[in-house]
Scaffold this motif. Structure first.
Motif, mmCIF file in Angstrom:
data_model
loop_
_atom_site.group_PDB
_atom_site.id
_atom_site.type_symbol
_atom_site.label_atom_id
_atom_site.label_comp_id
_atom_site.label_asym_id
_atom_site.label_seq_id
_atom_site.Cartn_x
_atom_site.Cartn_y
_atom_site.Cartn_z
ATOM 1 N N ILE A 37 0.854 -1.182 0.000
ATOM 2 C CA ILE A 37 0.000 0.000 0.000
ATOM 3 C C ILE A 37 0.892 1.234 0.000
ATOM 4 N N ILE A 38 0.635 2.130 -0.949
ATOM 5 C CA ILE A 38 1.380 3.376 -1.104
ATOM 6 C C ILE A 38 0.394 4.520 -0.921
ATOM 7 N N ALA A 39 0.731 5.501 -0.101
ATOM 8 C CA ALA A 39 -0.141 6.660 0.125
ATOM 9 C C ALA A 39 0.609 7.928 -0.235
ATOM 10 N N ASN A 40 0.035 8.686 -1.172
ATOM 11 C CA ASN A 40 0.644 9.944 -1.605
ATOM 12 C C ASN A 40 2.114 9.761 -1.969
ATOM 13 N N GLY A 41 2.406 8.658 -2.648
ATOM 14 C CA GLY A 41 3.751 8.385 -3.122
ATOM 15 C C GLY A 41 4.692 7.826 -2.083
ATOM 16 N N CYS A 42 4.233 7.621 -0.851
ATOM 17 C CA CYS A 42 5.088 7.129 0.223
ATOM 18 C C CYS A 42 4.686 5.707 0.581
ATOM 19 N N PHE A 43 5.663 4.816 0.596
ATOM 20 C CA PHE A 43 5.408 3.428 0.987
ATOM 21 C C PHE A 43 4.927 3.379 2.429
ATOM 22 N N LEU A 44 3.809 2.698 2.662
ATOM 23 C CA LEU A 44 3.280 2.582 4.013
ATOM 24 C C LEU A 44 3.492 1.191 4.602
ATOM 25 N N MET A 45 3.132 0.142 3.855
ATOM 26 C CA MET A 45 3.172 -1.197 4.438
ATOM 27 C C MET A 45 3.078 -2.242 3.336
ATOM 28 N N ASP A 46 3.452 -3.460 3.684
ATOM 29 C CA ASP A 46 3.249 -4.579 2.769
ATOM 30 C C ASP A 46 2.977 -5.842 3.578
ATOM 31 N N THR A 47 2.832 -6.937 2.886
ATOM 32 C CA THR A 47 2.470 -8.206 3.523
ATOM 33 C C THR A 47 3.684 -9.081 3.805
ATOM 34 N N SER A 48 4.870 -8.475 3.912
ATOM 35 C CA SER A 48 6.094 -9.272 4.022
ATOM 36 C C SER A 48 6.318 -9.873 5.401
ATOM 37 N N ASP A 49 5.873 -9.208 6.464
ATOM 38 C CA ASP A 49 6.261 -9.668 7.793
ATOM 39 C C ASP A 49 5.071 -9.621 8.740
ATOM 40 N N GLY A 50 4.828 -8.481 9.338
ATOM 41 C CA GLY A 50 3.676 -8.332 10.207
ATOM 42 C C GLY A 50 3.907 -8.702 11.658
ATOM 43 N N ARG A 51 5.151 -9.024 12.044
ATOM 44 C CA ARG A 51 5.391 -9.410 13.435
ATOM 45 C C ARG A 51 5.020 -8.294 14.399
ATOM 46 N N SER A 52 5.465 -7.089 14.103
ATOM 47 C CA SER A 52 5.200 -6.003 15.048
ATOM 48 C C SER A 52 3.723 -5.621 15.071
ATOM 49 N N GLU A 53 3.031 -5.697 13.927
ATOM 50 C CA GLU A 53 1.609 -5.381 13.895
ATOM 51 C C GLU A 53 0.791 -6.420 14.666
ATOM 52 N N ARG A 54 1.215 -7.680 14.596
ATOM 53 C CA ARG A 54 0.542 -8.725 15.373
ATOM 54 C C ARG A 54 0.853 -8.563 16.869
ATOM 55 N N LEU A 55 2.099 -8.237 17.160
ATOM 56 C CA LEU A 55 2.496 -8.061 18.547
ATOM 57 C C LEU A 55 1.777 -6.885 19.182
ATOM 58 N N LEU A 56 1.402 -5.902 18.394
ATOM 59 C CA LEU A 56 0.638 -4.761 18.898
ATOM 60 C C LEU A 56 -0.603 -5.240 19.647
ATOM 61 N N VAL A 57 -1.288 -6.221 19.075
ATOM 62 C CA VAL A 57 -2.514 -6.747 19.672
ATOM 63 C C VAL A 57 -2.197 -7.707 20.812
ATOM 64 N N THR A 58 -1.208 -8.550 20.612
ATOM 65 C CA THR A 58 -0.840 -9.526 21.633
ATOM 66 C C THR A 58 -0.345 -8.846 22.906
ATOM 67 N N ALA A 59 0.508 -7.831 22.740
ATOM 68 C CA ALA A 59 1.053 -7.123 23.905
ATOM 69 C C ALA A 59 -0.040 -6.407 24.673
ATOM 70 N N ALA A 60 -1.023 -5.843 23.960
ATOM 71 C CA ALA A 60 -2.132 -5.170 24.645
ATOM 72 C C ALA A 60 -2.936 -6.167 25.464
ATOM 73 N N LEU A 61 -3.212 -7.328 24.915
ATOM 74 C CA LEU A 61 -3.969 -8.334 25.656
ATOM 75 C C LEU A 61 -3.184 -8.838 26.860
ATOM 76 N N ASP A 62 -1.896 -9.050 26.686
ATOM 77 C CA ASP A 62 -1.060 -9.516 27.795
ATOM 78 C C ASP A 62 -1.012 -8.499 28.934
ATOM 79 N N ALA A 63 -1.156 -7.213 28.605
ATOM 80 C CA ALA A 63 -1.076 -6.171 29.626
ATOM 81 C C ALA A 63 -2.381 -5.988 30.393
#
Length: 235
Positions: A37-63
């Protein structure tokens, strides 16, 4: 002599869709096996990894404590990593995803990203809301046990106009007001920030901490976690 054919490889991205949205141009493209996904010519994200985006949810639940059926709001649908992680966790009682780009929602509901997220979107706990996140936090009547925010590139580097308001003192106060007591705010960032923890404390959050997640190239992704604990009343 006939010209040699172009190499049949994955070296060049292919644009799958391009839209002029309410906040500028957004593009979905395929680069090999990756969707980007590119927004206004700037790369935002792709489907290559996602570890930190998944951890965002996991860490919140653990807390969180052991409260039954906690409700989570995910700010930003992106390529769907955080949504997938939330839907895969049976402890969440309610999963609300707020996304303001109509194109991104379309790419999940009826486009290439739907191959990843269709089961999560079909989960009866999931609600997908098209809205600006800060507007939704200001006007929604619901409260949440966790806010997991993945908006733009994080608090210190926003690409789209207006996103920086979410990380302002007023925006953080709005986040805190939407959390249930003992709730958790988790914020994803593409880079470290020395100033953001101070802003969280100034907004009334406690137990502020950071967690770095190494990436293949460049600076690590960072998660900021903070709790909403009501001040104890004096005797």
């Amino acid at each position: 002599m006939a010209p040699a054919p172009l190499p049949d490889d994955d070296s060049r991205p292919v644009v799958l869709d391009r839209r002029d949205g309410p906040f500028g141009e957004v593009v979905l493209r395929r680069h090999g096996e990756l969707l980007q996904i590119i927004a206004n010519g700037c790369f935002l994200m792709d489907t290559s990894d996602g570890r930190s985006e998944r951890l965002l949810v996991t860490a919140a639940l653990d807390a969180l404590d052991d409260r039954p059926d906690p409700a989570v709001l995910i700010g930003g649908l992106g390529v769907g990593f955080s949504l997938e992680q939330a839907a895969a966790e049976p402890r969440w009682g309610r999963v609300t995803v707020v996304e303001r780009e109509p194109a991104v929602i379309d790419w999940h509901r009826a486009g290439p990203l739907g191959a990843r997220t269709a089961p999560a979107l079909a989960d009866p706990r999931t609600e997908l809301v098209r809205a600006d996140l800060l507007d939704h936090l200001r006007t929604a009547s619901a409260t949440y046990d966790a806010l997991c925010l993945d908006i733009d590139n994080g608090p210190d580097w926003t690409v789209t106009s207006g996103n920086d308001g979410l990380y302002s003192p007023t925006g953080l106060a709005t986040c805190r007001a939407r959390l249930n007591p003992g709730g958790v705010l988790a914020v994803w960032s593409a880079q470290p920030s020395e100033d953001f923890p101070r802003k969280l404390r100034n907004a009334g959050f406690t137990d502020v901490r950071t967690r770095e997640i190494p990436v293949a190239r460049g600076v690590p992704d960072v998660l900021f976690l903070a709790s909403h604990h009501l001040a104890r009343q004096s005797a």
